[in-house]
Design a protein around this motif. Sequence first.
Motif, PDB file in Angstrom:
ATOM      1  N   THR A   1       0.848  -1.201   0.000  1.00  0.00           N
ATOM      2  CA  THR A   1       0.000   0.000   0.000  1.00  0.00           C
ATOM      3  C   THR A   1       0.877   1.243   0.000  1.00  0.00           C
ATOM      4  OG1 THR A   1      -0.120   0.035   2.427  1.00  0.00           O
ATOM      5  CG2 THR A   1      -1.864  -1.152   1.260  1.00  0.00           C
ATOM      6  N   ILE A   2       0.426   2.259  -0.734  1.00  0.00           N
ATOM      7  CA  ILE A   2       1.150   3.526  -0.810  1.00  0.00           C
ATOM      8  C   ILE A   2       0.169   4.663  -0.601  1.00  0.00           C
ATOM      9  CG2 ILE A   2       2.605   4.989  -2.250  1.00  0.00           C
ATOM     10  CD1 ILE A   2       3.594   2.530  -3.637  1.00  0.00           C
ATOM     11  N   GLY A   3       0.537   5.611   0.248  1.00  0.00           N
ATOM     12  CA  GLY A   3      -0.345   6.729   0.572  1.00  0.00           C
ATOM     13  C   GLY A   3      -0.379   7.761  -0.533  1.00  0.00           C
ATOM     14  N   VAL A   4      -0.990   7.421  -1.650  1.00  0.00           N
ATOM     15  CA  VAL A   4      -1.035   8.341  -2.783  1.00  0.00           C
ATOM     16  C   VAL A   4      -1.967   9.512  -2.511  1.00  0.00           C
ATOM     17  CG1 VAL A   4      -0.419   6.613  -4.482  1.00  0.00           C
ATOM     18  CG2 VAL A   4      -2.804   6.879  -3.842  1.00  0.00           C
ATOM     19  N   ASP A   5      -2.947   9.361  -1.652  1.00  0.00           N
ATOM     20  CA  ASP A   5      -3.865  10.457  -1.345  1.00  0.00           C
ATOM     21  C   ASP A   5      -3.152  11.606  -0.663  1.00  0.00           C
ATOM     22  OD1 ASP A   5      -5.950   9.094  -2.417  1.00  0.00           O
ATOM     23  OD2 ASP A   5      -6.634   8.271  -0.521  1.00  0.00           O
TER      24      ASP A   5
ATOM     25  N   PRO B   1       7.609  -4.173  -9.119  1.00  0.00           N
ATOM     26  CA  PRO B   1       6.936  -5.385  -9.598  1.00  0.00           C
ATOM     27  C   PRO B   1       5.693  -5.046 -10.420  1.00  0.00           C
ATOM     28  CG  PRO B   1       6.390  -5.018  -7.304  1.00  0.00           C
ATOM     29  CD  PRO B   1       7.372  -3.939  -7.687  1.00  0.00           C
ATOM     30  N   LEU B   2       5.884  -4.736 -11.687  1.00  0.00           N
ATOM     31  CA  LEU B   2       4.774  -4.293 -12.530  1.00  0.00           C
ATOM     32  C   LEU B   2       3.721  -5.377 -12.755  1.00  0.00           C
ATOM     33  CD1 LEU B   2       6.651  -2.210 -15.244  1.00  0.00           C
ATOM     34  CD2 LEU B   2       5.311  -1.369 -13.322  1.00  0.00           C
TER      35      LEU B   2
ATOM     36  N   ILE C   1       1.614   3.872 -10.047  1.00  0.00           N
ATOM     37  CA  ILE C   1       2.464   4.649 -10.944  1.00  0.00           C
ATOM     38  C   ILE C   1       1.649   5.709 -11.682  1.00  0.00           C
ATOM     39  CG2 ILE C   1       3.880   4.506 -13.034  1.00  0.00           C
ATOM     40  CD1 ILE C   1       4.872   1.806 -12.041  1.00  0.00           C
ATOM     41  N   LEU C   2       0.451   5.347 -12.113  1.00  0.00           N
ATOM     42  CA  LEU C   2      -0.405   6.314 -12.795  1.00  0.00           C
ATOM     43  C   LEU C   2      -0.793   7.454 -11.865  1.00  0.00           C
ATOM     44  CD1 LEU C   2      -2.737   3.978 -14.883  1.00  0.00           C
ATOM     45  CD2 LEU C   2      -0.739   5.256 -15.645  1.00  0.00           C
ATOM     46  N   CYS C   3      -0.996   7.130 -10.590  1.00  0.00           N
ATOM     47  CA  CYS C   3      -1.313   8.185  -9.625  1.00  0.00           C
ATOM     48  C   CYS C   3      -0.132   9.125  -9.451  1.00  0.00           C
ATOM     49  CB  CYS C   3      -1.712   7.551  -8.288  1.00  0.00           C
ATOM     50  SG  CYS C   3      -2.387   8.736  -7.113  1.00  0.00           S
ATOM     51  N   LEU C   4       1.081   8.578  -9.450  1.00  0.00           N
ATOM     52  CA  LEU C   4       2.274   9.423  -9.396  1.00  0.00           C
ATOM     53  C   LEU C   4       2.323  10.352 -10.610  1.00  0.00           C
ATOM     54  CD1 LEU C   4       5.184   7.091  -8.210  1.00  0.00           C
ATOM     55  CD2 LEU C   4       4.159   8.981  -6.968  1.00  0.00           C
ATOM     56  N   PHE C   5       2.005   9.814 -11.784  1.00  0.00           N
ATOM     57  CA  PHE C   5       2.022  10.624 -13.002  1.00  0.00           C
ATOM     58  C   PHE C   5       1.026  11.780 -12.890  1.00  0.00           C
ATOM     59  CE2 PHE C   5       3.414   6.791 -15.799  1.00  0.00           C
ATOM     60  CZ  PHE C   5       4.689   6.881 -15.247  1.00  0.00           C
TER      61      PHE C   5
ATOM     62  N   ARG D   1      11.771  13.889 -16.738  1.00  0.00           N
ATOM     63  CA  ARG D   1      12.511  12.657 -16.990  1.00  0.00           C
ATOM     64  C   ARG D   1      11.920  11.516 -16.171  1.00  0.00           C
ATOM     65  NH1 ARG D   1      17.537  13.075 -19.468  1.00  0.00           N
ATOM     66  NH2 ARG D   1      18.170  15.213 -19.954  1.00  0.00           N
ATOM     67  N   LEU D   2      11.832  10.356 -16.809  1.00  0.00           N
ATOM     68  CA  LEU D   2      11.235   9.191 -16.158  1.00  0.00           C
ATOM     69  C   LEU D   2      12.069   7.954 -16.471  1.00  0.00           C
ATOM     70  CD1 LEU D   2       8.886   7.676 -14.706  1.00  0.00           C
ATOM     71  CD2 LEU D   2       7.753   7.553 -16.950  1.00  0.00           C
ATOM     72  N   CYS D   3      12.355   7.175 -15.429  1.00  0.00           N
ATOM     73  CA  CYS D   3      13.084   5.914 -15.602  1.00  0.00           C
ATOM     74  C   CYS D   3      12.341   4.823 -14.843  1.00  0.00           C
ATOM     75  CB  CYS D   3      14.513   6.051 -15.075  1.00  0.00           C
ATOM     76  SG  CYS D   3      15.455   4.507 -15.138  1.00  0.00           S
ATOM     77  N   ILE D   4      12.007   3.734 -15.522  1.00  0.00           N
ATOM     78  CA  ILE D   4      11.302   2.616 -14.896  1.00  0.00           C
ATOM     79  C   ILE D   4      12.067   1.332 -15.172  1.00  0.00           C
ATOM     80  CG2 ILE D   4       9.179   1.259 -14.826  1.00  0.00           C
ATOM     81  CD1 ILE D   4       7.619   3.714 -15.538  1.00  0.00           C
ATOM     82  N   ASN D   5      12.394   0.645 -14.094  1.00  0.00           N
ATOM     83  CA  ASN D   5      13.088  -0.637 -14.188  1.00  0.00           C
ATOM     84  C   ASN D   5      12.276  -1.661 -13.414  1.00  0.00           C
ATOM     85  OD1 ASN D   5      14.788  -2.860 -14.022  1.00  0.00           O
ATOM     86  ND2 ASN D   5      16.639  -1.609 -13.924  1.00  0.00           N
ATOM     87  N   ALA D   6      11.603  -2.554 -14.105  1.00  0.00           N
ATOM     88  CA  ALA D   6      10.751  -3.546 -13.454  1.00  0.00           C
ATOM     89  C   ALA D   6      11.599  -4.579 -12.726  1.00  0.00           C
ATOM     90  CB  ALA D   6       9.854  -4.233 -14.481  1.00  0.00           C
ATOM     91  N   SER D   7      11.025  -5.150 -11.665  1.00  0.00           N
ATOM     92  CA  SER D   7      11.734  -6.183 -10.919  1.00  0.00           C
ATOM     93  C   SER D   7      11.775  -7.462 -11.733  1.00  0.00           C
ATOM     94  CB  SER D   7      11.043  -6.441  -9.577  1.00  0.00           C
ATOM     95  OG  SER D   7       9.785  -7.049  -9.788  1.00  0.00           O
TER      96      SER D   7
END
Length: 349
Positions: free
Chosen positions: A213-217, A235-236, A245-249, A257-263
């Motif tokens: 869980t992440i406190g995006v609110d 872990p996509l 991730i969409l909420c971050l966007f 700049r954006l960098c995404i490295n999946a586990s």
Amino acid sequence: MYLRSLSGKELDNRDLGAKSMYWYHKQAKEKQFKLSSRICSKSSVYSEIIENILLRHIGPIHKLDLTIPSWMFSEIDINHWLLLLDSPSSIKEFVLKNYIKSLSQKLPGCLYSFVGLTQLTLFNCHDLNLPPTFKGFPCLISMDLHISSVPVGALEAQMLEKLISLCSRLQKLTLCILGKMINFTICAPELQDLVVKDIMSSLSLKATGNIKTIGVDALGEDLESLQTLKLLEVPLNCNYAVPFILCLFRSSPHLQRLCINASSFEKCSGKSVQNKGNFTLPCLKYVEFAFKASVELELIKILLASCPALEVMTIVLSETFTAENKLEVAKELMQYDRASPNVEIILKP
């Protein structure tokens, strides 16, 4: 000011005077203490009260909640207070709240000997003063850091990062930070719950594959200044990852700049969720993906359709991809709509 034993007994200066003997016999073995505001309004008296309480206490204290009132002197020797503890290794929960707005309280060195600590809360205490021999809190599960009175600099940010990374069992982290720190990386392999507020210009999540869980609110408009975002070992293929991730966007309108490295985890509970973007990143120009599986295509498709200023998207393909796999990815990318007419997509083997 008031002193409260966390069993519910509230004590004022009368308790510490006429009823001091009663308090001594009944409360001297109390294992949880909160020392806060209603005892007095003088620094010397307040310090003396705390010293007497800790000096006369018998046995271990499991929870200690200390407050530095706004009217206290700038120079406060909290280390001296903590050295009075009969059994510092017995402290499970430690709270230190500093209300002197002009001072970021320097943490006491003996705090780092609290090897049994499971919960740590610091308010306006970002001068960590980490000793060279400090190897982390081996039992720490929850950390709550609030820094709102003094902007945090690059060196202090590095100390915060180090503190977090050295707590190998950390499961819950709350960060509320004022200041435009250049970079901040959260590295916590066992982290499950994350709340981030008032964050800096560049945020990286590294080795956080267990987040549930992440406190995006709490983000709201607090990521308005975010320009660089790095999501490492995400872990996509888990059902919570893409929505987060969409909420971050959506909370980062000035992202460049954006960098995404999946586990590399192959198994995860839940199924990948199909998402619609419904947002625009007008400033995003550079994107880099470390491509390991088809789940990344979901985010790539959304980004291509949502970034009118995108100039370069670099996709680094997994070494395990065959020539046929690479061709399939290239054909799929050719079918996606692009908001930017000038975007260049670079596939790297």
